[in-house]
Scaffold this active site. Structure first.
Site, PDB file in Angstrom:
ATOM      1  N   THR A 251       1.743   6.329  -1.789  1.00 16.15           N
ATOM      2  CA  THR A 251       3.186   6.265  -1.461  1.00 16.15           C
ATOM      3  C   THR A 251       3.502   6.706  -0.030  1.00 16.15           C
ATOM      4  O   THR A 251       4.653   6.971   0.291  1.00 16.15           O
ATOM      5  CB  THR A 251       4.018   7.144  -2.419  1.00 16.15           C
ATOM      6  N   TRP A 252       2.483   6.773   0.834  1.00 19.17           N
ATOM      7  CA  TRP A 252       2.761   7.178   2.218  1.00 19.17           C
ATOM      8  C   TRP A 252       3.618   6.085   2.871  1.00 19.17           C
ATOM      9  O   TRP A 252       3.358   4.902   2.647  1.00 19.17           O
ATOM     10  CB  TRP A 252       1.448   7.370   2.986  1.00 19.17           C
TER      11      TRP A 252
ATOM     12  N   ASP B 144       0.029   8.743  -6.246  1.00 19.64           N
ATOM     13  CA  ASP B 144      -0.278   9.777  -5.248  1.00 19.64           C
ATOM     14  C   ASP B 144       0.889   9.910  -4.272  1.00 19.64           C
ATOM     15  O   ASP B 144       1.311   8.938  -3.655  1.00 19.64           O
ATOM     16  CB  ASP B 144      -1.529   9.364  -4.462  1.00 19.64           C
TER      17      ASP B 144
ATOM     18  N   TYR C  99       5.495  13.106   2.742  1.00 15.51           N
ATOM     19  CA  TYR C  99       5.886  11.697   2.851  1.00 15.51           C
ATOM     20  C   TYR C  99       7.406  11.553   2.802  1.00 15.51           C
ATOM     21  O   TYR C  99       8.049  11.919   1.810  1.00 15.51           O
ATOM     22  CB  TYR C  99       5.233  10.848   1.744  1.00 15.51           C
TER      23      TYR C  99
ATOM     24  N   GLN D 138      -9.519  14.548  -1.771  1.00 21.37           N
ATOM     25  CA  GLN D 138      -8.996  13.241  -1.354  1.00 21.37           C
ATOM     26  C   GLN D 138      -9.319  13.031   0.125  1.00 21.37           C
ATOM     27  O   GLN D 138      -8.913  13.828   0.965  1.00 21.37           O
ATOM     28  CB  GLN D 138      -7.479  13.191  -1.568  1.00 21.37           C
TER      29      GLN D 138
ATOM     30  N   TYR E 174      -8.509   7.531   0.085  1.00 18.89           N
ATOM     31  CA  TYR E 174      -7.226   7.095   0.655  1.00 18.89           C
ATOM     32  C   TYR E 174      -7.427   6.031   1.723  1.00 18.89           C
ATOM     33  O   TYR E 174      -8.535   5.865   2.227  1.00 18.89           O
ATOM     34  CB  TYR E 174      -6.380   8.276   1.107  1.00 18.89           C
TER      35      TYR E 174
HETATM   36  P1  NAP Z   1      -3.780   1.463   2.454  1.00 17.52           P
HETATM   37  O1  NAP Z   1      -3.465   1.658   1.040  1.00 17.52           O
HETATM   38  O2  NAP Z   1      -5.189   1.246   2.865  1.00 17.52           O
HETATM   39  O3  NAP Z   1      -2.933   0.251   3.059  1.00 17.52           O
HETATM   40  C1  NAP Z   1      -1.553   0.081   2.848  1.00 17.52           C
HETATM   41  C2  NAP Z   1      -1.127  -1.149   3.622  1.00 17.52           C
HETATM   42  O4  NAP Z   1      -1.885  -2.266   3.173  1.00 17.52           O
HETATM   43  C3  NAP Z   1       0.334  -1.515   3.423  1.00 17.52           C
HETATM   44  O5  NAP Z   1       0.790  -2.043   4.660  1.00 17.52           O
HETATM   45  C4  NAP Z   1       0.300  -2.607   2.368  1.00 17.52           C
HETATM   46  O6  NAP Z   1       1.345  -3.540   2.534  1.00 17.52           O
HETATM   47  C5  NAP Z   1      -1.022  -3.274   2.666  1.00 17.52           C
HETATM   48  N1  NAP Z   1      -1.642  -3.808   1.443  1.00 17.52           N
HETATM   49  C6  NAP Z   1      -1.768  -3.196   0.241  1.00 17.52           C
HETATM   50  N2  NAP Z   1      -2.359  -3.995  -0.648  1.00 17.52           N
HETATM   51  C7  NAP Z   1      -2.626  -5.155   0.007  1.00 17.52           C
HETATM   52  C8  NAP Z   1      -3.201  -6.387  -0.383  1.00 17.52           C
HETATM   53  N3  NAP Z   1      -3.635  -6.596  -1.630  1.00 17.52           N
HETATM   54  N4  NAP Z   1      -3.300  -7.370   0.553  1.00 17.52           N
HETATM   55  C9  NAP Z   1      -2.868  -7.190   1.821  1.00 17.52           C
HETATM   56  N5  NAP Z   1      -2.306  -6.042   2.242  1.00 17.52           N
HETATM   57  C10 NAP Z   1      -2.177  -5.034   1.336  1.00 17.52           C
HETATM   58  O7  NAP Z   1      -3.260   2.674   3.364  1.00 17.52           O
HETATM   59  P2  NAP Z   1      -2.516   4.049   3.130  1.00 17.52           P
HETATM   60  O8  NAP Z   1      -1.140   3.851   2.651  1.00 17.52           O
HETATM   61  O9  NAP Z   1      -2.755   4.830   4.383  1.00 17.52           O
HETATM   62  O10 NAP Z   1      -3.403   4.783   2.010  1.00 17.52           O
HETATM   63  C11 NAP Z   1      -3.110   4.727   0.630  1.00 17.52           C
HETATM   64  C12 NAP Z   1      -2.521   6.015   0.123  1.00 17.52           C
HETATM   65  O11 NAP Z   1      -3.425   7.102   0.320  1.00 17.52           O
HETATM   66  C13 NAP Z   1      -1.271   6.480   0.886  1.00 17.52           C
HETATM   67  O12 NAP Z   1      -0.140   5.705   0.581  1.00 17.52           O
HETATM   68  C14 NAP Z   1      -1.215   7.924   0.468  1.00 17.52           C
HETATM   69  O13 NAP Z   1      -0.703   8.044  -0.839  1.00 17.52           O
HETATM   70  C15 NAP Z   1      -2.691   8.298   0.546  1.00 17.52           C
HETATM   71  N6  NAP Z   1      -3.080   8.867   1.861  1.00 17.52           N
HETATM   72  C16 NAP Z   1      -3.453  10.176   1.900  1.00 17.52           C
HETATM   73  C17 NAP Z   1      -3.798  10.756   3.110  1.00 17.52           C
HETATM   74  C18 NAP Z   1      -4.226  12.192   3.118  1.00 17.52           C
HETATM   75  O14 NAP Z   1      -4.292  12.791   4.209  1.00 17.52           O
HETATM   76  N7  NAP Z   1      -4.506  12.787   1.992  1.00 17.52           N
HETATM   77  C19 NAP Z   1      -3.778  10.019   4.304  1.00 17.52           C
HETATM   78  C20 NAP Z   1      -3.432   8.672   4.218  1.00 17.52           C
HETATM   79  C21 NAP Z   1      -3.090   8.113   2.997  1.00 17.52           C
HETATM   80  P3  NAP Z   1       2.756  -3.508   1.715  1.00 17.52           P
HETATM   81  O15 NAP Z   1       3.131  -2.073   1.582  1.00 17.52           O
HETATM   82  O16 NAP Z   1       3.643  -4.324   2.566  1.00 17.52           O
HETATM   83  O17 NAP Z   1       2.518  -4.142   0.377  1.00 17.52           O
END
Ligand code: NAP
Length: 278
Positions: A21-22, A50, A55, A164, A192
């Site tokens: 949900t970031w 998550d 966020y 994580q 992540y």
């Molecule tokens: P991610 O999940 O790797 O990528 C999200 C991006 O990819 C969004 O722009 C999304 O677009 C796009 N996307 C998702 N599914 C897709 C698909 N099937 N085809 C094409 N594009 C797709 O990146 P993230 O948000 O950085 O990481 C996921 C989660 O991990 C976060 O939301 C957060 O909860 C967690 N996180 C934790 C940390 C930490 O420090 N602990 C750091 C970073 C992230 P749309 O949204 O437009 O659909």
């Protein structure tokens, strides 16, 4: 095929594929779309959500609270405390604010978002107090490398239930030493940015493998993270099409040939790399 399960140290299992949900919860205009996306994800079995107090400065937790209202028991809810709040009293107060925004009486897994300047023993003491009070069911950490994990154990944190970290095909350094360290102690990994914030959805090597599966490059990237039985992958998607694709990635079976092609395009680490963060 149902989404696989990953075992926490307690023996309880959680879905191997969840929802991030970031960058959600910070726009009133997108809120309806975000809630619809999370609810569709729940319908499709991605019942681990998550989030973090960071966020949207609380906005994501507030939006998640609305998305799961009336469905709390279906959800494995993960949230994180900001490191500057992770003192003994600060972590408890932060957790109580998160519970309020999430509209629930418990967080299933509460993580320290990254290493903090507060002594780890204080954070661990706070997490254990929250657990005893039932406000948190399990606790863990995020962005902790091997030496940081040793510090958790030294601080009395043998109940640590997850770490994580950034993990995807372009960020495989953790496979060298962190993953074996965690596996030996039965501590699961949350991956992540599993599609590298969308960049792996446009990768030519993945597109070639995807074609043979009638899948997309993003789905192959997710299927890669799901190869390990101790990884929980948490893609974030606001587009409903992406949510459907991500849930269906759990059905993809990568062959030995696919895995060799992935290793050739994204070589596994041969030496220690410092932990990467986004
Ligand atoms: P991610 O999940 O790797 O990528 C999200 C991006 O990819 C969004 O722009 C999304 O677009 C796009 N996307 C998702 N599914 C897709 C698909 N099937 N085809 C094409 N594009 C797709 O990146 P993230 O948000 O950085 O990481 C996921 C989660 O991990 C976060 O939301 C957060 O909860 C967690 N996180 C934790 C940390 C930490 O420090 N602990 C750091 C970073 C992230 P749309 O949204 O437009 O659909």
């Amino acid at each position: 095929m149902p989404i696989g399960r990953v075992r926490l140290p307690s023996g309880e299992t959680v879905p191997a594929l969840g929802q991030g949900t970031w960058k959600m919860g910070d726009s009133a205009r997108r809120r309806g779309d975000e809630i619809r996306a999370l609810r569709l994800g729940l319908d499709l079995g991605m019942t681990l959500i998550d989030t973090a107090e960071m966020y949207g400065d609380g906005g994501a937790e507030d939006m998640v609270g609305e998305a799961i209202a009336g469905r709390r028991d279906e959800v494995v809810l993960v949230s994180k405390v900001w490191p500057h709040n992770a003192s003994r009293s600060g972590a408890i107060a932060a957790c109580e604010r998160s519970l309020k925004r999430l509209g629930t009486d418990r967080i299933d897994l509460y993580l320290l978002h990254w290493p903090s300047n507060h002594p780890l023993s204080e954070t661990v003491t706070a997490f254990e107090a929250l657990r005893r009070d039932g406000k948190v069911r399990h606790w863990g950490v995020s962005n902790f490398d091997v030496a940081d994990m040793e510090g958790v154990l030294a601080a009395g944190g043998s109940n640590v239930a997850a770490n994580q970290v950034l993990y995807n095909l372009t960020r495989r350094g953790v496979e060298f030493d962190l993953f074996p360290w965690l596996a030996e102690r039965h501590v699961p990994i949350m991956a992540y940015s599993p599609v590298e914030q969308g960049r792996l959805a446009r990768n030519a090597a993945l597109e070639r493998i995807a074609k043979a599966h009638g899948a997309t490059a993003a789905q192959i990237a997710l299927a890669f993270t799901l190869l390990r039985s101790d990884v929980i992958s948490i893609p974030k998607a606001t587009s409903l099409e992406h949510v459907r694709e991500n849930a269906a990635a759990a059905d993809i079976v990568l062959s030995d040939t696919d895995r060799q092609a992935l290793d050739a395009a994204f070589p596994p680490p041969r030496r220690k790399h410092g932990l990467e963060m986004i």
